[in-house]
Design an enzyme around this catalytic site. Structure first.
Site, short mmCIF file in Angstrom:
data_model
loop_
_atom_site.label_atom_id
_atom_site.label_comp_id
_atom_site.label_asym_id
_atom_site.label_seq_id
_atom_site.Cartn_x
_atom_site.Cartn_y
_atom_site.Cartn_z
N GLU A 239 82.45 37.35 15.26
CA GLU A 239 81.61 37.93 14.23
C GLU A 239 80.98 36.87 13.34
O GLU A 239 79.82 36.97 12.94
CB GLU A 239 82.43 38.92 13.39
N ARG A 265 48.28 31.28 -1.99
CA ARG A 265 48.29 31.55 -3.43
C ARG A 265 47.76 30.33 -4.19
O ARG A 265 48.25 29.21 -4.01
CB ARG A 265 49.74 31.85 -3.86
N GLN A 276 54.44 19.75 -6.34
CA GLN A 276 55.68 19.21 -5.80
C GLN A 276 56.87 20.13 -6.04
O GLN A 276 57.77 20.25 -5.19
CB GLN A 276 55.97 17.83 -6.39
#
Length: 376
Positions: A239, A265, A276
């Site tokens: 799992e 954007r 940055q």
């Protein structure tokens, strides 16, 4: 270790990715949940690492994880994938590996096809990470066992047809008394509680399980008496790699959206990705993703070589779960207000990531396992 994929492995991944893109974005009722499970079963996702003679695909750990990664990259509903992976790795796998041939042949093909929904029932109010503290009792009476106890947080519980239940033969024996049993939903004395409302993974139903004088045939025992802790630990290795692979795919999906947003954007007359502060945040997302992915592949590779790989599995689980949370937070920050509202689905990744630090062994337990491997 090879860092390339064979043509067959690439086809498996691309097939999983394409299939996942056709899955619903949200599953909130039993009828749609079962339809989705039937589709997952038809594709083979519910039996990835199960032997072919039991209805599975017979894949090695690495190939199974790679397929689950593709599912996570293509499908935004990690709740559905969490339920499917828990069904496979925590229920079908231990039954296939440790039940009698007759029991495995009766139960596992139905789990692989999606005809039955499976659940793992081990966690209790006083026994979360401490498996040896289980209070659910299994009392032998002739050719039957009688089960009494309460299980908490049973994934798939509200819809499950069969449960992999862990109980103790004798609490004084601690983890040496833990034993696994297959318990069908229609057994008298079994009752499932109301589904919980959860922070995330909303398509994954979860509830308590109540066992009150629940009688099952002795032939429903999985493995020998006292072998349950070993069986459960083995299923957790599956799992912690196979299931968590879905979040590697999810991180890849979110990273792609963030990169696209940072390019498109614009603020102060240039794309925000040219700042940055943003570009470094995106680079850190890539760093966490690739680190988690390589640790996952290494853990699966080690398991396929027959190694126990406890530390490798713990490192992979820790890197994926912690990375998923940090990447989701970074995505929300980069999207700003748009990331906070539900419409775009960015905040959903955070709600779906937080549980990964808890289920299948908390992040603290993974650190304990790593430290123990270092001799601390």
């Amino acid at each position: 270790m090879e860092f390339g994929w064979s043509e067959e492995q690439e086809q498996l991944f691309e097939g999983a990715l394409a299939f996942a893109r056709e899955l619903p974005e949200s599953v909130l009722d039993e009828q749609s949940f079962r339809r989705a499970f039937a589709r997952l079963g038809e594709f083979g996702a519910l039996g990835l690492c199960i032997a072919e003679e039991l209805g599975g695909m017979g894949l090695a750990s690495l190939d199974a994880a790679r397929a689950v990664e593709g599912l996570g990259q293509g499908c935004a509903d990690l709740g559905l994938l969490f339920s499917a992976a828990a069904h496979l790795f925590a229920c079908a796998v231990p039954i296939a590996a440790h039940a009698s041939p007759a029991l495995a042949e009766r139960v596992v093909p139905k789990l692989c096809s999606g005809e039955w929904v499976g659940a793992n029932a081990i966690t209790e109010a006083e026994a979360g990470s401490d498996v040896g503290a289980l209070r659910t009792r299994a009392r032998r009476e002739g050719d039957e066992y009688v089960l009494d106890g309460v299980k908490s947080y049973v994934t798939n519980g509200p819809f499950a047809d069969v449960f992999m239940v862990y109980a103790t033969i004798d609490p004084a024996h601690g983890y040496m008394g833990v034993t696994g049993f297959v318990v069908e939903r229609d057994r008298p004395g079994l009752r499932v509680g109301e589904a919980f409302e959860t922070m995330g993974l909303e398509s994954s139903p979860i509830a308590s399980l109540y066992l009150d004088g629940c009688r099952i045939p002795a032939s429903n025992r999985v493995g020998e008496e006292g072998s349950g802790s070993t069986i459960f630990a083995e299923s957790m290795h599956y799992e912690r790699t196979g299931l968590l692979a879905a979040w590697v795919g999810g991180m890849q999906r979110v990273l792609a959206r963030v990169v696209e947003h940072a390019r498109e954007r614009r603020q102060f007359r240039r794309p925000i990705g040219k700042f940055q502060a943003v570009s470094h945040a995106v680079a850190d997302m890539m760093f966490r993703l690739e680190s988690a992915r390589l640790l996952l592949y290494r853990a699966c590779w080690a398991r396929d070589r027959g190694e126990q790989a406890t530390a490798e599995v713990a490192l992979a689980k820790l890197a994926i779960s912690e990375g998923a949370v940090q990447n989701a937070l970074a995505a929300i920050q980069i999207f700003g207000g748009a990331g906070y509202i539900k419409e775009l689905g960015i905040e959903r990744m955070l709600r779906d990531a937080v549980p990964t630090t808890i289920f299948s062994g908390t992040s603290e337990i993974q650190r304990d396992l790593i430290a123990r491997d270092l001799g601390l």
